[in-house]
Design an enzyme around this catalytic site. Structure first.
Site, PDB file in Angstrom:
ATOM      1  N   ALA A 172       0.779  -1.265  -0.211  1.00 43.52           N
ATOM      2  CA  ALA A 172      -0.215  -0.053   0.043  1.00 43.52           C
ATOM      3  C   ALA A 172       0.955   1.299  -0.136  1.00 43.52           C
ATOM      4  O   ALA A 172       2.137   1.305   0.461  1.00 43.52           O
ATOM      5  CB  ALA A 172      -0.947   0.162   1.226  1.00 43.52           C
ATOM      6  N   PHE A 177       1.395   5.520   0.845  1.00 43.07           N
ATOM      7  CA  PHE A 177       1.184   6.476   1.929  1.00 43.07           C
ATOM      8  C   PHE A 177      -0.052   7.385   1.779  1.00 43.07           C
ATOM      9  O   PHE A 177      -0.596   7.888   2.831  1.00 43.07           O
ATOM     10  CB  PHE A 177       2.259   7.503   2.051  1.00 43.07           C
ATOM     11  CG  PHE A 177       2.620   8.425   0.963  1.00 43.07           C
ATOM     12  CD1 PHE A 177       1.880   9.885   1.262  1.00 43.07           C
ATOM     13  CD2 PHE A 177       3.076   8.497  -0.108  1.00 43.07           C
ATOM     14  CE1 PHE A 177       2.000  10.887   0.241  1.00 43.07           C
ATOM     15  CE2 PHE A 177       3.369   9.432  -1.182  1.00 43.07           C
ATOM     16  CZ  PHE A 177       2.492  10.491  -1.076  1.00 43.07           C
ATOM     17  N   LYS A 201       1.567  -5.237   3.516  1.00 49.00           N
ATOM     18  CA  LYS A 201       2.760  -4.429   3.733  1.00 49.00           C
ATOM     19  C   LYS A 201       2.342  -2.779   3.599  1.00 49.00           C
ATOM     20  O   LYS A 201       2.164  -2.418   2.533  1.00 49.00           O
ATOM     21  CB  LYS A 201       4.012  -4.564   2.922  1.00 49.00           C
ATOM     22  CG  LYS A 201       5.335  -3.856   3.502  1.00 49.00           C
ATOM     23  CD  LYS A 201       6.345  -3.726   2.209  1.00 49.00           C
ATOM     24  CE  LYS A 201       6.048  -2.339   1.733  1.00 49.00           C
ATOM     25  NZ  LYS A 201       6.106  -1.137   2.341  1.00 49.00           N
ATOM     26  N   ARG A 250       5.706   4.996   5.905  1.00 48.59           N
ATOM     27  CA  ARG A 250       5.517   6.456   6.484  1.00 48.59           C
ATOM     28  C   ARG A 250       4.272   6.491   7.308  1.00 48.59           C
ATOM     29  O   ARG A 250       4.171   7.353   8.095  1.00 48.59           O
ATOM     30  CB  ARG A 250       5.362   7.316   5.220  1.00 48.59           C
ATOM     31  CG  ARG A 250       6.478   7.675   4.465  1.00 48.59           C
ATOM     32  CD  ARG A 250       6.573   8.592   3.484  1.00 48.59           C
ATOM     33  NE  ARG A 250       7.640   8.811   2.826  1.00 48.59           N
ATOM     34  CZ  ARG A 250       7.917   8.761   1.525  1.00 48.59           C
ATOM     35  NH1 ARG A 250       6.830   8.127   0.731  1.00 48.59           N
ATOM     36  NH2 ARG A 250       8.992   9.048   1.034  1.00 48.59           N
ATOM     37  N   SER A 280       3.567   4.496  -7.189  1.00 47.81           N
ATOM     38  CA  SER A 280       4.212   4.979  -8.492  1.00 47.81           C
ATOM     39  C   SER A 280       4.370   4.081  -9.579  1.00 47.81           C
ATOM     40  O   SER A 280       4.527   2.689  -9.340  1.00 47.81           O
ATOM     41  CB  SER A 280       5.467   5.704  -7.859  1.00 47.81           C
ATOM     42  OG  SER A 280       6.471   4.594  -7.643  1.00 47.81           O
ATOM     43  N   CYS A 310      -3.949   9.641  -6.488  1.00 51.34           N
ATOM     44  CA  CYS A 310      -3.676   9.347  -7.982  1.00 51.34           C
ATOM     45  C   CYS A 310      -4.957   9.805  -8.947  1.00 51.34           C
ATOM     46  O   CYS A 310      -4.927   9.730 -10.102  1.00 51.34           O
ATOM     47  CB  CYS A 310      -3.589   7.792  -8.069  1.00 51.34           C
ATOM     48  SG  CYS A 310      -4.948   6.962  -7.187  1.00 51.34           S
ATOM     49  N   GLU A 327       3.909  13.207 -13.371  1.00 59.27           N
ATOM     50  CA  GLU A 327       2.837  13.547 -12.410  1.00 59.27           C
ATOM     51  C   GLU A 327       3.375  14.164 -11.214  1.00 59.27           C
ATOM     52  O   GLU A 327       4.663  13.738 -10.618  1.00 59.27           O
ATOM     53  CB  GLU A 327       2.450  11.865 -11.956  1.00 59.27           C
ATOM     54  CG  GLU A 327       1.542  11.857 -10.683  1.00 59.27           C
ATOM     55  CD  GLU A 327       1.169  10.661 -10.278  1.00 59.27           C
ATOM     56  OE1 GLU A 327      -0.204  10.646  -9.757  1.00 59.27           O
ATOM     57  OE2 GLU A 327       1.770   9.762 -10.251  1.00 59.27           O
TER      58      GLU A 327
END
Length: 690
Positions: free
Chosen positions: A338, A340, A364, A368, A417, A472, A572
């Protein structure tokens, strides 16, 4: 420039130092033991015997009525902090008494004329005791300044007790949910708490020697540390998933459904507490954090309809006396990685859909923002999930490679990303795993001249700058068609009025970016856009937020006259930056969108149905909004990003999610009519179960 919220004076904090506003925490801590009766509510906890209802605080401060606790009180509730007691404390000055329900450790601090004294409950059964032993500052006994009263009645980390004790101590740990512990050996110079692993139904301290700092983005203070799980710990987590798979997959679908129905209720009851924890670690506004949890909750609710989602197919008499049936069966151990930016929503997109189908799951979270997932794991355990069905590890590259390579993991879900997503897709697929990867985006909003001006401008501003652009599905690119180009000055004016502040502060519209590195990258892309010829109509790089001068803040920024070859358009940005392009016709806008490699989402703003239909039909993007700026489907549908925004062949949640987490088995059977052996009619009502 976007205006920052004005600072407000605060009466509490370390003597002689400017008092910084602090994030307030939930209205109550979790109950330390099953069945504990809540003061002021007159009823006992009934949530699975482990979790008390998160409702009103029993704290009162100086006779001024209820006050909220700070985020540290929440962390106390979920277990972050040292071993031991400290459920009740008295302010050293001002006559205010506060009473908390979380277990923790408070000692005495004689510094600055203040101090706090605590008599605590040290175990689920409520044994009385007084904290003793050396405090984190050396020589002071039991100084745990994180529980000192903070501004506006909150709990201020790094401050002394009321009246000015100093020091930054560890956060208290809740005896009933001990998944976070204090660091005592690896970081002897600091009392910053550490996050535990969740393996085989237990919250365990990692044996690692490598730790990653967790920062509050509004202050850049270290608020915790997360371990890089060792190889043996990661192996143990997968082994636990594998061991639990057989029993879990053989558990009836109705029993699994009941667990998720209870889980849904627990999330609803703790939504605000989860939101405040998200704001504390991630920085987004409280309202946005609540949306984060709520959109994840919707997927949990959809998972509860598994009895219809997981149905197979049948065709009788495909030939004489022969029938064909298909069944949907779980894959085995699945894993999720996953990001942040959505600490609750994205994990809830993953493991509920996988597990309600009968899989076990290894999660997982982002290193952060681990807190929200750990809270969710505890709630899931309290809902009745068997040990080993959900396991959680922490780490970075080594953990990702472990998940991609381990032969017992059958499927991987990823959001993040493009660089990481492409890597995980290629490495996982090469090792024979199913992979679904939602990645980066460049989402375009096409504004037609006939659009509702007021609504469109508000929608653009909210979708571009909400969550500080760290979505996103952020609408980061506007294409103004024809006469709509005249609306640009008004768009800038509306963006200027957004308030930049710490996420917990009233009136905040957007909070900080996740890290100094993220801020540096966003500012660099803005500067590059200017150098490449874009017009900087609104510059948020120098925004100042009083009391949070060290935070990662960037205000709303608008770059106009942008061309498709500019770096600020091609990459992006993932920050509060709107790039604006101009075209004369709808066809030119469609061509521009289709030439961009990303395909996550797009929107068109128009009052003409034919225009909307043409755009929806011709644009090559997986999710299209018509006067809807962020077209994220509800979970009865699937999240259908496309092209460079997605890798895999089955999308997240909805029917696509069920297909991803299950495999089909086909059974062809033949029972010849002439082989029937019943010679006597049955006159008893059939029961179907015998």
């Amino acid at each position: 420039m976007a205006r920052a919220s004005r600072d407000r004076p605060h009466a509490r904090g370390r003597a002689g130092a400017e008092n910084k506003p602090r994030l307030r925490a939930p209205r109550a801590a979790l109950a330390a033991a099953a069945g504990r009766r809540w003061a002021g509510r007159g009823r006992a906890s009934t949530l699975g015997g482990r979790l008390g209802p998160l409702r009103q605080s029993t704290a009162r401060h100086g006779g001024r009525g209820p006050r909220e606790a700070g985020p540290e009180r929440l962390l106390a509730a979920i277990g972050r902090g040292p071993r031991g007691g400290g459920a009740r404390g008295e302010a050293g000055r001002g006559g205010g008494r506060r009473r908390g329900l979380g277990a923790g450790t408070l000692g005495r601090d004689g510094g600055g004329g203040g101090g706090a004294r605590s008599v605590g409950r040290t175990a689920p059964r409520g044994a009385q005791g007084e904290a003793a032993g050396p405090g984190p500052l050396g020589g002071r006994r039991g100084v745990v300044a994180h529980l000192a009263p903070g501004p506006r009645g909150g709990i201020g980390p790094g401050r002394g007790a009321a009246g000015g004790g100093s020091g930054g101590g560890a956060l208290p740990r809740r005896a009933g949910a001990p998944w976070i512990a204090s660091v005592t050996a690896s970081f002897s110079s600091s009392s910053v708490p550490t996050t535990k692993l969740f393996i085989d139904g237990k919250f365990i301290e990692s044996k690692t020697t490598e730790w990653i700092d967790i920062h509050n983005p509004a202050t850049n203070e270290v608020v915790g540390r997360v371990p890089k799980a060792t190889a043996s710990e990661m192996e143990a987590a997968v082994a636990s998933c594998k061991k639990a798979f057989w029993n879990w997959s053989e558990t009836s679908v109705l029993s699994r459904q009941q667990i998720f129905l209870r889980y849904r209720q627990l999330i609803k009851e703790n939504l605000k507490e989860l939101s405040k924890l998200i704001t504390y670690e991630q920085g987004k506004t409280l309202a946005d954090a609540e949306g984060d949890v709520f959109r994840g909750l919707q997927v949990v609710e959809h998972a509860c309809s598994v009895t219809s989602l997981i149905l197979g197919e049948t065709m009788p008499s495909i030939t004489k006396d022969m029938d064909t049936h298909t069944y949907r069966l779980p894959l085995g151990v699945c894993a999720g990685i996953a990001p942040f930016n959505f600490p609750a929503m994205i994990p809830l997109w993953m493991f509920p859909m996988a597990m309600v189908c009968g899989n076990t799951f290894l999660m997982k979270p982002s290193e952060r923002v681990p807190g929200a997932l750990m809270f969710l794991a505890k709630l899931f355990q309290d809902a009745g999930a068997p040990d080993g069905t959900l396991n959680i590890i922490h780490g970075q590259h080594e953990a990702v490679n472990f998940i991609c390579d381990h032969p017992d993991i059958k499927a991987i879900s990823f959001v993040g990303s493009n660089q990481a997503g492409e890597y995980i897709y290629e490495r996982g697929s090469r090792n024979g795993k199913r992979v679904q990867a939602n990645m980066g985006a460049k989402n375009h909003g096409v504004v037609m001249p006939d659009a509702n001006k007021e609504n469109t401008l508000n929608q653009l501003v909210g979708a571009a700058f909400g969550a500080a652009g760290q979505r996103c599905m952020a609408l980061s690119t506007a294409i103004l068609v024809g006469e709509a180009q005249r609306w640009l000055p008004e768009l800038v004016d509306r963006a200027k009025n957004l308030r930049v502040n710490a996420g917990d502060q009233p009136g905040a519209d957007l909070g900080p970016l996740i890290s100094p590195q993220a801020k540096e990258r966003v500012c660099g892309l803005i500067e590059k856009g200017v150098k490449e010829g874009a017009s900087l109509l609104l510059d948020g790089r120098n925004v100042k937020v009083k009391g949070y001068e060290k935070g990662n803040f960037v205000g709303p920024t608008i770059l106009a006259k942008v061309k498709p070859n500019m770096t600020c358009y091609k990459e992006e940005i993932f920050g509060p930056v709107l790039v604006v392009l101009e075209t004369d016709t709808l066809d030119e806008a469609i061509e521009m969108v289709n030439n961009n490699p990303y395909g996550n989402g797009t929107a068109i703003f128009t009052t003409n149905g034919a225009t909307a239909r043409k755009y929806s039909h011709l644009v090559d993007v997986g999710q299209v909004g018509v006067n809807v700026p962020i077209p994220v489907p509800l979970p009865m549908f699937s999240f259908t990003g496309s092209r460079a925004s997605f890798r895999g062949d089955a999308n997240f949640y909805g029917k696509q999610g069920v297909q991803f987490y299950t495999q089909l088995k086909t059974v062809i059977s033949q029972w010849k009519e002439e082989d029937a052996t019943i010679s006597k009619p049955a006159v008893v009502m059939p029961t179907m179960g015998n």
